[in-house]
Structure formats: structure tokens, C-alpha cells
Enzyme design. Structure first.
Site, mmCIF file in Angstrom:
data_model
loop_
_atom_site.group_PDB
_atom_site.id
_atom_site.type_symbol
_atom_site.label_atom_id
_atom_site.label_comp_id
_atom_site.label_asym_id
_atom_site.label_seq_id
_atom_site.Cartn_x
_atom_site.Cartn_y
_atom_site.Cartn_z
ATOM 1 N N GLU A 14 -5.633 -32.546 35.268
ATOM 2 C CA GLU A 14 -4.541 -33.325 35.767
ATOM 3 C C GLU A 14 -5.190 -33.720 37.119
ATOM 4 O O GLU A 14 -4.627 -34.217 37.342
ATOM 5 C CB GLU A 14 -3.057 -31.906 35.934
ATOM 6 C CG GLU A 14 -2.819 -32.766 34.632
ATOM 7 C CD GLU A 14 -3.490 -31.356 33.774
ATOM 8 O OE1 GLU A 14 -4.167 -30.342 34.417
ATOM 9 O OE2 GLU A 14 -3.631 -31.020 32.268
ATOM 10 N N HIS A 22 7.256 -25.184 28.962
ATOM 11 C CA HIS A 22 7.169 -26.321 28.251
ATOM 12 C C HIS A 22 8.382 -27.123 27.990
ATOM 13 O O HIS A 22 8.691 -28.095 27.701
ATOM 14 C CB HIS A 22 6.764 -25.997 26.790
ATOM 15 C CG HIS A 22 5.129 -26.125 26.119
ATOM 16 N ND1 HIS A 22 3.712 -25.153 27.295
ATOM 17 C CD2 HIS A 22 3.975 -27.335 26.385
ATOM 18 C CE1 HIS A 22 2.862 -25.049 27.108
ATOM 19 N NE2 HIS A 22 2.638 -26.715 26.088
HETATM 20 C C1 LIG Z 1 -2.411 -27.749 32.382
HETATM 21 C C2 LIG Z 1 -1.972 -27.973 31.312
HETATM 22 N N1 LIG Z 1 -3.644 -29.376 30.651
HETATM 23 C C3 LIG Z 1 -1.782 -29.511 29.364
HETATM 24 C C4 LIG Z 1 -2.115 -29.138 28.204
HETATM 25 C C5 LIG Z 1 -1.500 -29.363 26.962
HETATM 26 N N2 LIG Z 1 -2.424 -28.940 25.636
HETATM 27 C C6 LIG Z 1 -2.316 -27.200 25.398
HETATM 28 S S1 LIG Z 1 -3.473 -27.029 24.519
HETATM 29 C C7 LIG Z 1 -4.787 -28.075 25.179
HETATM 30 C C8 LIG Z 1 -6.194 -28.223 24.638
HETATM 31 C C9 LIG Z 1 -6.890 -26.566 25.766
HETATM 32 O O1 LIG Z 1 -7.670 -26.449 24.891
HETATM 33 P P1 LIG Z 1 -8.940 -25.972 24.580
HETATM 34 O O2 LIG Z 1 -8.943 -25.061 25.811
HETATM 35 O O3 LIG Z 1 -10.314 -25.862 24.316
HETATM 36 O O4 LIG Z 1 -9.089 -24.098 23.935
HETATM 37 P P2 LIG Z 1 -7.796 -24.543 22.775
HETATM 38 O O5 LIG Z 1 -6.955 -24.546 22.207
HETATM 39 O O6 LIG Z 1 -9.425 -25.352 21.945
HETATM 40 O O7 LIG Z 1 -8.629 -23.201 21.623
HETATM 41 C C10 LIG Z 1 -3.646 -28.783 25.550
HETATM 42 C C11 LIG Z 1 -4.598 -30.347 26.368
HETATM 43 C C12 LIG Z 1 -1.649 -27.457 28.762
HETATM 44 N N3 LIG Z 1 -0.970 -26.703 28.282
HETATM 45 N N4 LIG Z 1 -1.667 -26.652 30.172
#
Ligand SMILES: Cc1ncc(C[n+]2csc(CCOP(=O)(O)OP(=O)(O)O)c2C)c(N)n1
Ligand SMILES: [Mg+2]
Lengths: 340, 331
Positions: B60, B129
């Protein structure tokens, strides 16, 4: 024919079958959670660990009870491996008073002080700096625990990842960073997000030890984690582990999964299911047979089923608990009025 | 007029502005391949190409910073921040850069950037959230903070925001995307100004001052109050900064009573800021202390029953109105 004293990765049959059981418990628990979500018993976001079981169970086997685990919102598997009671875990997903976090946290916020499973965090990458803090306590308070922190391939792109790695290296913190690279962060494919094809150059950038491991092979994961945990415990130095894995389901239950093909997911399931791969290895080594596997499967399914029954009949939290536990000091609430 | 959803209204606004102005681009997490977290950007990458609709890595800080830099150098970026909760990671660039550079560089540069993001709770998404947080941004001189609650306003205000020369935060609500409402036909160009509130229901006995999703609770409460002989006027602020203070004061002058309704926390928030302004500029028009309906002063819990209790409901509004409004006889 099964020979009693055979070992694999230095593990005896009983340990190996326990490991197999842990993976199956994760699998069945998550399937039950998915059912609970579909039935409307579980709300909010639900991120399942299905497909990634070898990482959490393999790493955990390298830990001692006193070691600390910190994770993201995709933490049910990590919690089960750490010994968190499946009943209290499912009750948390159901938002019940008997849940690990009293129903206040939900699926994304599992915490068990007793098991040193110190949190599922829902702000991506927030857990990495927090883990540095735990590791700093271990170092300064001379409590010889190792901190393991799990995160995804997406978290690596946040500034917090870089800040945490650098700090851990310059402060020599006993922490193991475990990236579960499941190839996607929500719909973002890792090759579109990363300028590099593995985390090795990023570890190098902070002069940190790096290990890449096939996250679908539980014994490889275990042995890799063992090395990293030993390094942390004996020399107070961090390691970055990149475990290559795949989530068999969507990012969360709300994910339409339009960004990857059904064939791709099917192929992973058919050829790389970590439980099947482990069973094959155990069978080929002549250590265990289908009867052993069936026993574990039955037991895991039974425990997961019981967890649902427990959760479902647990009471909702009392309404008064809404404003409890906000701070230690209840007069810290704003506009606190003097008793007169 | 047609009836479309809030989500579609936002999409139409971006689409029309992208057609109108080649400098408009959209950047953000999961806006393309995933189809948009709330499906607002669905189809835009296909239509406008991936040069102009760009999925970003999960970061972000760089989304916000790059959007600000791009805005300072000729593009008209719309940055989608997945939710306002994650905007805290972008807030440094929003507050320390976007809101400051024009002033501190002596008026030599502009930041025509739009940050879109949903706020709010109500879907059991838990403490990290479910926040509103608009007050934090509305506190900052140099930012515009608008919070449309209907499809009509969402489309008109997003179009205005994209054309605006200053940084605008357009704060949506997670539970508004499926809300349907009347919007002019395609091809019938309209915009909604960023500095005007709107009376969403006229009344004479009490003024309900609100914004975002709480508007819909207020309309429900007003309906209920009408059955009980209380005529409530519902003022939808639409924009928090700048605030259409005259609209509020004129309404209070007419009704002599005000209840402020918001989903967020009570203390040091948007509602208290508005209450202070009503007391400061409209004190003589008040026949009763201002009522204030807010979320409970606690982080959002996950459990269904607790979450239901943490956010205000229309019955809370009815009760707050009755507390300060006598029911007139003979109706
Ligand atoms: C700072 C932030 N930005 C966006 C999100 C929304 N979000 C939740 S999980 C996710 C993807 C995360 O992917 P990864 O780190 O690869 O973990 P995975 O879900 O694949 O285990 C996003 C964009 C969030 N929770 N926190
Ligand atoms: Mg991932």
C-alpha cells in the site's frame, strides 16, 4: 512387510505417523470449517490451509514446546500443529464463548497463550516485525525460545518484510521467517508481483541465511526447519525459509478463483498432494501401510467432527463481554467518570 | 433513470472518466486478475488495457506514493486501496505527502489523485477489518474526504473527484456495494459536487445528520418515527471535508433538534466535530442537547451477537430521537 526400527529423516515410525496424523487433522478440520461456512455457522473471512499442510506440520516438528509461533489469517493449521485444542479452535471460528479468543477474534485471530501460538494477524506482513519483538525478548530476557513466523508470498512485497529481515539480521534475532510461497496473493500471481524468481536474492540483500524447500514434502520441510531452528537457538541468527507450496482452495471462501485455471489447481492436487506424497514415501520405505493411514484418517475425521459438535453446542459470548479486555486498566476507557 | 447498484455506479464513473480523459489510470491490489476485491473494477482492464489498469504487488505504501507522484506529474490516478484498514499503510503518503506538498512547496504543484476504499463493518470481519477511520483523514487540512451512500451520489461524486485538482479520498462502505438506486441513463452526463450535502428526506421535528451506510439506517428510523408522529429530516452530508455546514444549520434552524448518526466510534470522531460546529454556530436554534448515535467504544468483535451489538441499529436512532423530541399531540 513392515520393519519396526526403520527411520526416515531420523524419525521413528511413531513420530512419522504422528506427523501424518497432524496433516490429516489439518485437512479434515479445514473441510469441516468450509462446511460450517457454507452453512452460515462461520461468518466473515475464512482462509483455508488445504494443500499447505506439509509446511506447518514439518516446521512444527522441529520446534520445542516453548518455542513461539506467530502467523497470518491463514493460521488454523499452524495452531493445530502447535497443539491448540481443535474444539476451542473450531469454537472460535463459530464465534462462541468457548473459542480460544472468546469468540472475539474469529478465524483470522487465533491466539493461545498456553501453546505459545501468539496470534493470527490480518494485516498482511504485520506479523514479521512483531516476531522480531518476540525474538528480542528471547534474547534480552535470556529465555531460550525460538520464534517462527509464517507469511505468504504477497507479504514479501510489503515494506514490513524488508524492515523485519534487516532488523533481525543486524540485531541477531533468533527468529525463523517461513514464507509459504503458494504462488498467489489473492489473485496476484507471484511471477507478476516479484522482480525475482525466488527469495534468495532478497535474503542475500540482508546477508541472511536462506533455504528453499519443497513445501509439499513434509520431511524436507522438517529437516530444513531443523537447521534453521538450531541456528536460531545456538547462534541467535535468523533464517529465511521459502517453502514452495500451493493452496488447493481459493484465497478465502469468497474467492471466485478466476485468476487461475481449474486444470492448474487439479494438476497440483493430483501430483503434489502433500499427504499422498508422504504416504507414498512411508509405504515405499516399508515403514507404514494403508491400515496405518486409515487409522489416522479415521481419528482425524472423528476429532474434526467432534470439534464441530463442540462448537455448535457452545454458547455465544455474553453481551457484556463486548467491552471487556479492551485494556488492562478499565479506567483507561475514555470519559471515565469518577464514582461519586 | 435506471436502477443500478452502488458497485456499478462506481464502475461507470471510472469508465466514463477514462473514456473522457486519457490521463486517468487505475492502480491497486487485485483490481484486474482477481476481478476486483468488491468487483468494482471488473472489466476495466480488458476495456482500457493493462497500461491504464494496473494490478500492483501487495504494497500500500508504494501504491499511495506512486499515485501521488503520478498525480504531481500529469496523470490522473485513481488508487484503489483494498479497504480503509490497509490504508493505514498508505496513510503516510496520503497525510505527509498528498495533503502537504502543494502548501509546503508554495503552491507550485497539485495532487489530483483519488483514493478509493471501502470502510465499515457488519460482515463479521473482526477487529482489523471493520473500521471507519474517516475521521482520521477528515482531520487533515489538504485532503477532501467524501462518503457517498447511494449509487447516484457515488457515480456523480467519483466523477467529480477524478476531475478535482486536489487529493480526494472517496470512502465507500463494504455493505453498500449491492445497494440499488436510481441513476441517470448512460450518456446523460452528470456530476455531484464534493462540497454539498443533500436532504434525503424532509421533516420538521428533528434533524438526523448522517453519512455513508448510516444514511440507510436513518431513513429506516425516519419511517418508523413518522408512524409515531415525529417528522425527521435526514441530512446526508455526502462529504465530510469539506462539510456543507449551512445545510446542517439551516435544517437545525427549522427543526431545533439534531441527532448525529454514524457507524464509527464516538470520541474525537466525525460526529463530535459536527456537534461542536452546530453548538458553535447554531446554539441559539437548539431546543435540546444534540443526540449522538455511534458504534460502541470498542474494537469490532467477530461473534455475530457481539458484532450486532457493536454497531448502531435503526432502533438506537429511534430511541435517541425520542429522548430529545416530544411527540406533538393532535397528529
Ligand atoms: C496490508 C494488507 N493489505 C491487503 C490485505 C488484503 N489481503 C489479505 S490476504 C491478501 C493476500 C496475501 O497473500 P500472501 O501473502 O501470499 O498469503 P496467502 O493468502 O497466499 O497465504 C491480501 C491482499 C490485508 N489483509 N492487509
Ligand atoms: Mg500466497
Amino acid at each position: 512387510m513392515v520393519i519396526r526400527d526403520l527411520t526416515l529423516a531420523g524419525l521413528k515410525k511413531e513420530q512419522l505417523l504422528n506427523l501424518h496424523y497432524t496433516m490429516l487433522l489439518m485437512r479434515h478440520f479445514e473441510e469441516k470449517a468450509a462446511e460450517g461456512y457454507t452453512l452460515g455457522k462461520i461468518g466473515g473471512f475464512l482462509h483455508l490451509y488445504t494443500g499447505q499442510e506439509a509446511v506447518g506440520s514439518g516446521v512444527n516438528l522441529a520446534l520445542e514446546q516453548n518455542d513461539v509461533v506467530i502467523s497470518s489469517y491463514r493460521e488454523h493449521g499452524h495452531a493445530l500443529a502447535k497443539g491448540v485444542d481443535p474444539n476451542a479452535l473450531m469454537a472460535e471460528l463459530y464465534g462462541r464463548a468457548s473459542g480460544v479468543s472468546k469468540g472475539r477474534g474469529g478465524s483470522m485471530h487465533i491466539f493461545s497463550k498456553e501453546h505459545k501460538l501468539f496470534g493470527g494477524y490480518a494485516i498482511v506482513a504485520a506479523q514479521l516485525p512483531i516476531a522480531c519483538g518476540y525474538a528480542l525478548s528471547a534474547k534480552l530476557l535470556k529465555e531460550n525460545f525460538v520464534t517462527v513466523v509464517y507469511f505468504g508470498d504477497g507479504a514479501v512485497d510489503e515494506g514490513a518484510f524488508h524492515e523485519a529481515l534487516n532488523l533481525a539480521q543486524v540485531w541477531q534475532l533468533p527468529v525463523v521467517f517461513v514464507c509459504e510461497n503458494n504462488l498467489y496473493s489473492m489473485g496476484m500471481a507471484v511471477e507478476r508481483a516479484w522482480a525475482v524468481s525466488s527469495l534468495e536474492p532478497r535474503a542475500k540483500a540482508y546477508a541472511m541465511d536462506y533455504e528453499q524447500v519443497n513445501g509439499m514434502n513434509v520431511l524436507d520441510v522438517y529437516q530444513t526447519a531443523q537447521k534453521a531452528v538450531k541456528r536460531a537457538r545456538e547462534t541467535s541468527m535468523p533464517t529465511l525459509i521459502e517453502a514452495k507450496t500451493y493452496r488447493f482452495r481459493g484465497h478465502s471462501m469468497a474467492d471466485p478463483s478466476s485468476y487461475r485455471s481449474k486444470e492448474e489447481a487439479e494438476k497440483w492436487k493430483q501430483t503434489s498432494d502433500p499427504i499422498v506424497l508422504f504416504e507414498n514415501a512411508l509405504r515405499e520405505a516399508g515403514i507404514a501401510n494403508n491400515d496405518d493411514f486409515k487409522k489416522n484418517d479415521d481419528r482425524a475425521l472423528q476429532i474434526a467432527t467432534k470439534a464441530v459438535e463442540f462448537a455448535d453446542k457452545s454458547p455465544m459470548p455474553e453481551l457484556q463481554s463486548l467491552t471487556e479486555d479492551i485494556m488492562v486498566d478499565p479506567t483507561g476507557a475514555i470519559a471515565w467518570r469518577r464514582p461519586r | 433513470m435506471r436502477v443500478i447498484t452502488y458497485r456499478e455506479a462506481l464502475r461507470e464513473a471510472m469508465r466514463e472518466e477514462m473514456l473522457r480523459d486519457g490521463r486517468v489510470i487505475i492502480i491497486g491490489e487485485d483490481i484486474d486478475a482477481y476481478g476486483g476485491t468488491y468487483a468494482v473494477t471488473k472489466g476495466l482492464a480488458e476495456e482500457f488495457g493493462r497500461d491504464r489498469v494496473r494490478d500492483t504487488p501487495l504494497a500500500e505504501g508504494v501504491i499511495a506514493g506512486a499515485a501521488v507522484g503520478a498525480a504531481m506529474s500529469g496523470l490522473r490516478p485513481v488508487a484503489e486501496i483494498m479497504t480503509i484498514n490497509f490504508s493505514l499503510l498508505a496513510s503516510d503518503q496520503i497525510i505527509n505527502t498528498a495533503a502537504k506538498v502543494r502548501y509546503m512547496f508554495g503552491g507550485q504543484t497539485n495532487v489530483p489523485v483519488v483514493f478509493r476504499m471501502p470502510a465499515g463493518g457488519g460482515a463479521q470481519r473482526g477487529a482489523q477489518h471493520s473500521q471507519m477511520l474517516e475521521a482520521m483523514y477528515a482531520h487533515i487540512p489538504g485532503l477532501k474526504v467524501v462518503m457517498p451512500a447511494t449509487p447516484y451520489d457515488a457515480k456523480g461524486m467519483l466523477k467529480s473527484a477524478i476531475r478535482d485538482e486536489d487529493p480526494v479520498l472517496l470512502i465507500e462502505h463494504e455493505l453498500l456495494y449491492g445497494v440499488r438506486g436510481e441513476v441517470p441513463d448512460l450518456g446523460e452526463e452528470y456530476t455531484v459536487p464534493l462540497n454539498r450535502g443533500d436532504i434525503k428526506r424532509e421533516g420538521t421535528d428533528v434533524t438526523l445528520v448522517t453519512f455513508s451506510r448510516a444514511l440507510h439506517l436513518c431513513l429506516q428510523a425516519a419511517e418508523e418515527l413518522a408512524h409515531e408522529g415525529i417528522s425527521a429530516e435526514v441530512v446526508d452530508l455526502r462529504s465530510i471535508r469539506p462539510l456543507d455546514l449551512d445545510l446542517v444549520l439551516d435544517s437545525v434552524k427549522k427543526t431545533n433538534r439534531a441527532v448525529i448518526v454514524e457507524e464509527g466510534w464516538k470520541y474525537y470522531g466525525t460526529g463530535q466535530g459536527i456537534a461542536a460546529m452546530i453548538y458553535e454556530y447554531g446554539f441559539d436554534d437548539l431546543d435540546a442537547p444534540i443526540g449522538h448515535v455511534t458504534g460502541v467504544d470498542a474494537p469490532a468483535p467477530y461473534a455475530k451477537n457481539l458484532e450486532k451489538a457493536v454497531f448502531p441499529s435503526y432502533t438506537d436512532i429511534v430511541a435517541a430521537v425520542k429522548k430529545i423530541t416530544p411527540v406533538r399531540s393532535g397528529r
